[in-house]
Design a protein around this motif. Sequence first.
Motif, PDB file in Angstrom:
ATOM      1  N   ASP A  40      19.288 -14.986  10.523  1.00  0.00           N
ATOM      2  CA  ASP A  40      19.720 -13.717  10.316  1.00  0.00           C
ATOM      3  C   ASP A  40      19.587 -12.839  11.707  1.00  0.00           C
ATOM      4  O   ASP A  40      20.666 -11.884  11.702  1.00  0.00           O
ATOM      5  CB  ASP A  40      18.468 -13.182   9.319  1.00  0.00           C
ATOM      6  N   ALA A  41      18.794 -13.367  12.596  1.00  0.00           N
ATOM      7  CA  ALA A  41      18.803 -12.483  13.870  1.00  0.00           C
ATOM      8  C   ALA A  41      20.104 -12.715  14.531  1.00  0.00           C
ATOM      9  O   ALA A  41      20.589 -11.749  15.299  1.00  0.00           O
ATOM     10  CB  ALA A  41      17.845 -12.923  14.579  1.00  0.00           C
ATOM     11  N   ILE A  42      20.684 -14.035  14.693  1.00  0.00           N
ATOM     12  CA  ILE A  42      22.110 -14.076  15.217  1.00  0.00           C
ATOM     13  C   ILE A  42      23.348 -13.793  14.624  1.00  0.00           C
ATOM     14  O   ILE A  42      24.221 -13.741  15.107  1.00  0.00           O
ATOM     15  CB  ILE A  42      22.319 -15.732  15.947  1.00  0.00           C
ATOM     16  N   PRO A  74      24.872 -14.559   8.150  1.00  0.00           N
ATOM     17  CA  PRO A  74      24.178 -14.289   6.759  1.00  0.00           C
ATOM     18  C   PRO A  74      24.254 -15.642   5.941  1.00  0.00           C
ATOM     19  O   PRO A  74      25.216 -16.378   6.166  1.00  0.00           O
ATOM     20  CB  PRO A  74      24.901 -13.272   6.205  1.00  0.00           C
ATOM     21  N   GLY A  75      23.256 -15.960   4.944  1.00  0.00           N
ATOM     22  CA  GLY A  75      23.442 -17.024   4.112  1.00  0.00           C
ATOM     23  C   GLY A  75      22.707 -18.247   4.744  1.00  0.00           C
ATOM     24  O   GLY A  75      22.767 -19.187   4.105  1.00  0.00           O
ATOM     25  N   GLY A  76      22.170 -18.154   6.019  1.00  0.00           N
ATOM     26  CA  GLY A  76      21.515 -19.023   6.582  1.00  0.00           C
ATOM     27  C   GLY A  76      22.480 -20.361   6.763  1.00  0.00           C
ATOM     28  O   GLY A  76      21.870 -21.390   7.093  1.00  0.00           O
ATOM     29  N   GLN A  77      23.432 -20.236   7.294  1.00  0.00           N
ATOM     30  CA  GLN A  77      24.419 -21.351   7.565  1.00  0.00           C
ATOM     31  C   GLN A  77      24.899 -21.123   9.168  1.00  0.00           C
ATOM     32  O   GLN A  77      25.321 -19.894   9.451  1.00  0.00           O
ATOM     33  CB  GLN A  77      25.619 -21.613   6.723  1.00  0.00           C
ATOM     34  N   LEU A  78      24.794 -22.106   9.992  1.00  0.00           N
ATOM     35  CA  LEU A  78      25.299 -21.806  11.223  1.00  0.00           C
ATOM     36  C   LEU A  78      26.684 -21.625  11.558  1.00  0.00           C
ATOM     37  O   LEU A  78      27.377 -22.255  10.505  1.00  0.00           O
ATOM     38  CB  LEU A  78      24.854 -23.147  12.146  1.00  0.00           C
TER      39      LEU A  78
END
Length: 169
Positions: free
Chosen positions: A37-39, A42-46
Amino acid sequence: MARAPMNSAERLSSLIAEIEAEAYARGQADARREFLDAIGTPGGQLAGAKAGRGSRGKQAAPKRKPGGRKRAPRGSVPGFVERALQGGQALAPPEILERAATHMERLIKLASVRTELRNGRRTGKYELKDGRWSLAAGSAAEETGDPAPAEPSPGSETGEAAGSGAPTG
């Protein structure tokens, strides 16, 4: 050898180890989610993560970004470059781009202009001298009467057969 039954201290120790392992795994997942989320993914996928083999072709096409640049219509670059060089003045590629008059001409990129000039030089359409480009003497554009010729060709409606004075028929 037969295993002796666990006493209460050993049972308690193994339960604590299980709880610690689960908490550690949850902490790892939470830390990963916070990092993503910090980078800004969204959605937690690289961002660089690829879909697995089974899901190819099932994803929707990527949406166009709001600031995305459109492309100039196919085939518009040669005509634009010719019109820019029609005045007989030799120009550098950035100066050719400055002559863009319409919205579609402003979409043309500098690399496209340079590619057109190099290709036209091979065919004898353009000449290069001291880093400046011009239409070649007797270029294909002048011979075929392509966009905006400098002078009307002999025998056209505006200049009947040169010097004869009598219409041909």
